[in-house]
Design a protein around this motif. Structure first.
Motif, PDB file in Angstrom:
ATOM      1  N   TYR A   1       0.829  -1.206   0.000  1.00 54.71           N
ATOM      2  CA  TYR A   1       0.000   0.000   0.000  1.00 54.71           C
ATOM      3  C   TYR A   1       0.864   1.257   0.000  1.00 54.71           C
ATOM      4  CZ  TYR A   1      -3.832  -3.113   1.306  1.00 54.71           C
ATOM      5  OH  TYR A   1      -4.759  -4.127   1.329  1.00 54.71           O
ATOM      6  N   ILE A   6      -0.662   7.528   2.272  1.00 49.50           N
ATOM      7  CA  ILE A   6      -0.951   8.895   1.824  1.00 49.50           C
ATOM      8  C   ILE A   6      -0.520   9.944   2.845  1.00 49.50           C
ATOM      9  CG2 ILE A   6      -2.876   8.123   0.389  1.00 49.50           C
ATOM     10  CD1 ILE A   6      -4.754   9.426   2.492  1.00 49.50           C
ATOM     11  N   TYR A  41      -1.462  15.830  -0.349  1.00 48.60           N
ATOM     12  CA  TYR A  41      -2.127  14.757  -1.090  1.00 48.60           C
ATOM     13  C   TYR A  41      -3.389  15.227  -1.817  1.00 48.60           C
ATOM     14  CZ  TYR A  41      -4.715  10.407  -1.872  1.00 48.60           C
ATOM     15  OH  TYR A  41      -5.443   9.372  -2.440  1.00 48.60           O
ATOM     16  N   ASP A  91      -5.285   5.108   2.155  1.00 45.62           N
ATOM     17  CA  ASP A  91      -4.152   4.461   1.483  1.00 45.62           C
ATOM     18  C   ASP A  91      -4.666   3.606   0.325  1.00 45.62           C
ATOM     19  OD1 ASP A  91      -2.661   5.619   3.453  1.00 45.62           O
ATOM     20  OD2 ASP A  91      -2.194   3.757   4.527  1.00 45.62           O
ATOM     21  N   PHE A  92      -3.842   3.470  -0.700  1.00 47.19           N
ATOM     22  CA  PHE A  92      -4.286   2.715  -1.874  1.00 47.19           C
ATOM     23  C   PHE A  92      -3.270   1.634  -2.233  1.00 47.19           C
ATOM     24  CE2 PHE A  92      -2.091   6.548  -3.287  1.00 47.19           C
ATOM     25  CZ  PHE A  92      -1.193   6.091  -4.243  1.00 47.19           C
ATOM     26  N   HIS A 107      -3.748   2.397 -10.129  1.00 49.82           N
ATOM     27  CA  HIS A 107      -3.122   3.719 -10.217  1.00 49.82           C
ATOM     28  C   HIS A 107      -1.658   3.666 -10.647  1.00 49.82           C
ATOM     29  CE1 HIS A 107      -6.818   4.693  -8.223  1.00 49.82           C
ATOM     30  NE2 HIS A 107      -6.466   4.031  -7.131  1.00 49.82           N
ATOM     31  N   PRO A 157     -10.128   9.194  -7.254  1.00 48.44           N
ATOM     32  CA  PRO A 157      -8.790   9.113  -6.650  1.00 48.44           C
ATOM     33  C   PRO A 157      -7.648   8.905  -7.652  1.00 48.44           C
ATOM     34  CG  PRO A 157      -9.791   6.973  -6.557  1.00 48.44           C
ATOM     35  CD  PRO A 157     -10.800   7.863  -7.232  1.00 48.44           C
ATOM     36  N   HIS A 158      -7.987   8.578  -8.904  1.00 50.78           N
ATOM     37  CA  HIS A 158      -6.961   8.075  -9.816  1.00 50.78           C
ATOM     38  C   HIS A 158      -5.811   9.053 -10.035  1.00 50.78           C
ATOM     39  CE1 HIS A 158      -5.013   5.691 -12.776  1.00 50.78           C
ATOM     40  NE2 HIS A 158      -5.403   6.407 -13.818  1.00 50.78           N
ATOM     41  N   THR A 192      -5.173  11.830  -8.418  1.00 52.70           N
ATOM     42  CA  THR A 192      -4.610  12.195  -7.110  1.00 52.70           C
ATOM     43  C   THR A 192      -3.557  11.179  -6.686  1.00 52.70           C
ATOM     44  OG1 THR A 192      -6.638  13.329  -6.404  1.00 52.70           O
ATOM     45  CG2 THR A 192      -5.185  12.496  -4.664  1.00 52.70           C
ATOM     46  N   ASN A 193      -3.856   9.902  -6.873  1.00 48.50           N
ATOM     47  CA  ASN A 193      -2.924   8.843  -6.494  1.00 48.50           C
ATOM     48  C   ASN A 193      -1.729   8.761  -7.435  1.00 48.50           C
ATOM     49  OD1 ASN A 193      -4.613   8.265  -4.390  1.00 48.50           O
ATOM     50  ND2 ASN A 193      -5.515   6.444  -5.313  1.00 48.50           N
ATOM     51  N   GLN A 225       2.148   8.977  -5.874  1.00 48.65           N
ATOM     52  CA  GLN A 225       3.165   7.936  -6.049  1.00 48.65           C
ATOM     53  C   GLN A 225       4.287   8.379  -6.990  1.00 48.65           C
ATOM     54  OE1 GLN A 225       0.526   4.858  -7.357  1.00 48.65           O
ATOM     55  NE2 GLN A 225       0.380   5.636  -9.452  1.00 48.65           N
TER      56      GLN A 225
END
Length: 466
Positions: free
Chosen positions: A151, A154, A160, A190-191, A219, A246-247, A249-250, A254
């Motif tokens: 994971y 974030i 974020y 968290d993703f 992502h 969220p795409h 943003t994530n 990362q």
């Protein structure tokens, strides 16, 4: 060139990282079903952006992904995997599903005159890139392994929520759709970067990794493909507004954790296409595809024209009345262009004037409606000779991509009708030379009764269908 930047929430002057060159990434489709026309509206705006930048003289390198693995239906990396869902529904393997719908998507792009990106890359072809990025984020403390999965944390990301304008309270369980309890995560926001433990015990697409056999999260795919082909600095990243969170943003979190600096300067998002029931979505079922639209009598370019009449950041409501209006308007537009005689020499001064007007429309945050207005102004200018008009139409169509100079049975004048009109114009010219004005007026009135309006210009008589 001025663009609305979702990151800054304002229209900004576009300044690329490298003079004269643009690195552009656009999110591609998840190929578990046909693309619906709401998806395709986004690809049309991205196409105009790319072609418009090239029209201004930029060298554009555009990369697009094909998501064929790892796209989960929930923001919290739970729910159904869209590829597995599509395969189960049709009784095929995920590979067969991905191949079939990738080809269908590319066929739709071609039908809409959307230029294929410089590079189109499948998510499943870049596993090594994701593993490399994830490994570094683990070493640097941005990611962690928990319950067999990897994971992204974030809380370690810099600002974020800067793209979405949301805040941490939006990620409280139950605060918004898709935020679900996951006891493997340190923070519910968290993703997943990599799955080895999944609700899909028989998940087909799996690869070896340092953390066990599994598959990447959705992502990481875009960040990996973008960095592989465009390097660590992007100029423009595009997608639909539903990708902001969220795409995208994530992706920012990362990518900036991996590179250690700002990743992309300009984020451009297209608004939804709505029907009377709201946003069009594949997940709702009953989608409207380009093929279905064509079967209903609206060609792909009628739909493109329909979209170009609205600003890409404005929600657009689909209706039969709107499509009918676009169909008639495009037909009349092409008929008017087909009636122009290629006469005279290029008027460079006039050409440059209208060309700059067209560029100004594009440079004003991709104002396609203004660009179309400039086209109509060219056609209405009685002081402009046929050669200059046709040269401008040809030039503008590099961006508009409506096949404005192409004769086709749906939109352009029937060849027999065109021949008849031209013969009548010649007879009328002869009558005027012989001062038989009564006959000349009679021919003009007869053509008008048939829906053909004549206009006398210094270069000769032109006509339009009304």
């Amino acid at each position: 060139m001025r663009l609305y930047n979702t990151l800054s929430k304002k229209v900004e002057e576009f300044v690329p990282n490298e003079k004269g060159k643009v690195k552009m990434y656009t999110c591609g489709p998840t190929v578990y079903s046909y693309a619906h026309i709401g998806n395709l509206r986004t690809y049309i705006f991205e196409d105009v952006l790319q072609k418009g930048l090239e029209y201004l003289g930029y060298d554009v390198k555009r990369v697009m992904n094909i998501t064929d693995v790892g796209h989960l239906t929930s923001d919290s990396d739970s729910g159904e995997d869209k590829m597995e869902k599509g395969a189960k529904k049709e009784g095929k393997t995920v590979y067969e599903i991905a191949d079939f719908y990738t080809k269908a998507f590319l066929k739709d792009m071609d039908a809409l005159n959307i230029k294929r990106p410089t590079i189109i890359s499948k998510a499943s072809d870049n596993i090594d890139v994701y593993i490399k990025m994830i490994s570094k984020m683990l070493r640097d403390g941005y990611a962690y392994v928990s319950g067999g999965n990897v994971y992204f944390d974030i809380s370690k990301a810099h600002d974020y929520y800067k793209l979405s304008g949301m805040d941490n309270d939006d990620m409280i369980i139950g605060a918004r759709q898709g935020v679900e309890e996951d006891d493997r995560k340190r923070n519910q926001g968290d993703f997943a970067l990599w799955f080895t433990i999944s609700k899909f015990e028989n998940h087909i697409m799996k690869w070896d990794s340092p953390w066990g056999v599994g598959y990447p999260g959705w992502h990481i795919e875009c960040s990996g493909i973008a960095s592989k082909y465009l390097g660590e600095y992007l100029d423009i990243h595009c997608g639909g507004v539903d990708n902001i969170f969220p795409h995208h943003t994530n992706e920012i979190a990362q990518s900036e954790a991996y590179f250690g600096h700002k990743w992309c300067n300009y984020w451009c998002h297209g608004a939804h296409l709505n029907d009377k029931n709201g946003k069009m979505s594949k997940s709702k079922g009953g989608i409207l595809t380009l093929t279905k639209l064509n079967e209903d009598g609206y060609s792909p370019l009628v739909y493109r024209y329909f979209c170009l009449n609205s600003h890409y950041r404005s929600q657009l409501v689909l209706s039969r009345e709107g499509l009918d209006s676009s169909k008639n308007a495009l037909s009349k537009l092409k008929n008017k262009i087909a009636s122009i005689k290629d006469e005279g020499t290029l008027d460079k001064k006039k050409f440059d004037f209208y060309d700059n007007e067209f560029k100004d429309g594009f440079s004003n945050d991709i104002n396609t409606s203004s660009m179309l207005t400039t086209l109509y102004d060219v056609l209405k200018d009685n002081d402009l000779n046929g050669n200059t008009k046709l040269s401008l139409v040809k030039s503008f169509d590099k961006v508009l991509s409506l096949d404005l100079l192409k004769n086709d049975s749906d939109s352009c004048i029937d060849s027999k009708l065109k021949k008849y009109i031209e013969e009548q114009i010649k007879l009328r010219d002869d009558a005027k030379k012989n001062k038989d004005f009564s006959k000349a007026d009679s021919i003009r009135d007869e053509l008008l009764s048939k829906g053909v309006k004549l206009k006398d210009t210094r270069e000769g008589t032109v006509y339009e269908l009304i």
